[in-house]
Design an enzyme around this catalytic site. Structure first.
Site, mmCIF file in Angstrom:
data_model
loop_
_atom_site.group_PDB
_atom_site.id
_atom_site.type_symbol
_atom_site.label_atom_id
_atom_site.label_comp_id
_atom_site.label_asym_id
_atom_site.label_seq_id
_atom_site.Cartn_x
_atom_site.Cartn_y
_atom_site.Cartn_z
ATOM 1 N N LYS A 219 -14.258 29.063 -9.286
ATOM 2 C CA LYS A 219 -13.802 28.322 -10.317
ATOM 3 C C LYS A 219 -15.160 27.494 -11.305
ATOM 4 C CE LYS A 219 -9.555 29.219 -11.069
ATOM 5 N NZ LYS A 219 -7.758 28.416 -11.607
ATOM 6 N N ARG A 253 -5.177 32.065 -4.002
ATOM 7 C CA ARG A 253 -5.511 33.190 -4.188
ATOM 8 C C ARG A 253 -7.221 33.384 -5.044
ATOM 9 N NH1 ARG A 253 -6.767 33.581 -9.843
ATOM 10 N NH2 ARG A 253 -6.003 35.536 -10.986
HETATM 11 N N1 HH2 Z 1 -6.452 31.190 -11.979
HETATM 12 C C1 HH2 Z 1 -6.873 31.853 -13.057
HETATM 13 C C2 HH2 Z 1 -5.796 33.156 -13.945
HETATM 14 N N2 HH2 Z 1 -4.330 33.255 -12.771
HETATM 15 N N3 HH2 Z 1 -2.782 32.561 -11.372
HETATM 16 C C3 HH2 Z 1 -2.516 31.124 -11.001
HETATM 17 N N4 HH2 Z 1 -1.345 31.401 -10.280
HETATM 18 N N5 HH2 Z 1 -3.148 29.789 -10.323
HETATM 19 C C4 HH2 Z 1 -4.595 29.905 -10.646
HETATM 20 O O1 HH2 Z 1 -5.292 29.024 -10.006
HETATM 21 C C5 HH2 Z 1 -5.024 31.430 -11.308
HETATM 22 C C6 HH2 Z 1 -4.033 32.106 -12.270
HETATM 23 C C7 HH2 Z 1 -8.163 32.472 -13.656
HETATM 24 O O2 HH2 Z 1 -8.231 33.356 -14.738
HETATM 25 P P1 HH2 Z 1 -9.411 33.835 -15.013
HETATM 26 O O3 HH2 Z 1 -9.965 32.161 -15.466
HETATM 27 O O4 HH2 Z 1 -8.549 34.297 -15.920
HETATM 28 O O5 HH2 Z 1 -10.387 34.910 -13.938
HETATM 29 P P2 HH2 Z 1 -9.745 35.390 -12.451
HETATM 30 O O6 HH2 Z 1 -8.410 35.784 -12.137
HETATM 31 O O7 HH2 Z 1 -10.978 35.854 -11.994
HETATM 32 O O8 HH2 Z 1 -9.606 34.110 -11.619
#
Ligand code: HH2
Length: 273
Positions: A219, A253
């Site tokens: 992140k 995750r």
């Molecule tokens: N972070 C992302 C997506 N879904 N779900 C949960 N429960 N917690 C999180 O911190 C979380 C999440 C970040 O999403 P994105 O930036 O689209 O990329 P990636 O899916 O590759 O992590």
């Protein structure tokens, strides 16, 4: 301690690794479905070999500034991959905020719904209550498109906690048992770096609400601390994952499963000595 997720009873004696399986719009062009599907399948197989406990499929990006995707398009992206991954024998989570996608995913065998909007779609509570899937309730301030424009809290931990407590209560009232609930403070979702760091430092306080999931992998908060680009954030992601585990997170995750597994094994060996 167990998490009930569809046909799975997941032991939480050690932190579980939830592996991100990205189904990005670009990889799913209208003309050539087979190749991206095969690629997603190979990617997921490798994640399982590396030690993934849960596979998290997402058909809509939630990155800051991301644009929303229509329901049928999201279903078209997620369902073929979900069906193709069932033979791997691992619980599959679907990262969606739409009740229609949740219902289709559950019918196709999803063991968990991961919702960055904590089941606030008006039909979502009933869809999940009517199933035996687990659900992850995440906190977000605002909407992905604008959430990083000046997020504000008077007391970030108290406000995120009270939001998640209210959503967990709504779930239980709708008939979703505590054994199926996971909560997540939502790192990077409408939060500045100081907000994220305060939540991480105080993550253990969230355990009183239920099973805690932490999504810190790659992140931008890690980029802000280290000055590294996304591709170079593995060491930072491992440090964040271990810190979260130390604070009681039961599901991590992540994108880098093999490295996270090794890091967690060493942490766990020391923690349980
Ligand atoms: N972070 C992302 C997506 N879904 N779900 C949960 N429960 N917690 C999180 O911190 C979380 C999440 C970040 O999403 P994105 O930036 O689209 O990329 P990636 O899916 O590759 O992590």
């Amino acid at each position: 301690m167990y998490l009930h997720a569809g046909t799975y009873q997941l032991s939480l004696e050690r932190p579980l690794i939830m592996a991100v399986v990205n189904i990005t719009p670009d990889s799913f062009s209208d003309g050539g479905r087979y190749l991206p599907l095969a690629a997603a399948q190979r990617h997921a197989e490798r994640l399982v070999e590396e030690g993934a406990d849960i596979l998290d499929l997402g058909g809509e990006s939630s990155r800051p500034g991301a644009l929303p995707v229509g329901e049928s398009e999201e279903i078209d992206r997620v369902l073929p991959v979900l069906e193709a991954l069932q033979p791997l024998g691992k619980p599959i989570s679907v990262d969606t905020r739409k009740a229609g996608v949740m219902a289709a995913a559950i019918r196709a065998g999803a063991a968990m719904i991961n919702d960055i909007t904590a089941l606030t779609d008006p039909a979502a509570l009933a869809v999940v209550a009517d199933s035996d899937a687990a659900v992850c309730l995440m906190h977000m301030q605002g909407e992905p498109q604008h959430m990083q424009n000046n997020p504000h809290y008077d007391d970030v931990v108290a406000e995120v906690q009270s939001y998640l407590a209210a959503r967990a209560r709504a779930c239980r009232q709708a008939g979703i048992s505590s054994q199926r609930l996971v909560i997540d403070p939502g790192f990077g979702f409408g939060k500045t770096l100081p907000h994220n760091l305060t939540l991480l430092r105080d993550l253990s306080r969230f355990s009183e609400l239920g099973v805690v999931l932490a999504g810190l992998s790659r992140k931008s908060m890690l980029g802000a601390i280290t000055g590294r680009a996304v591709a170079d954030r593995l060491p930072a992601s491992l440090a964040a994952a271990l810190y979260a585990a130390q604070q009681g997170a039961k599901i991590l995750r992540v994108h880098d499963v093999a490295a996270t597994r090794d890091a967690l094994l060493v942490w766990q060996a020391a923690a349980s000595a």
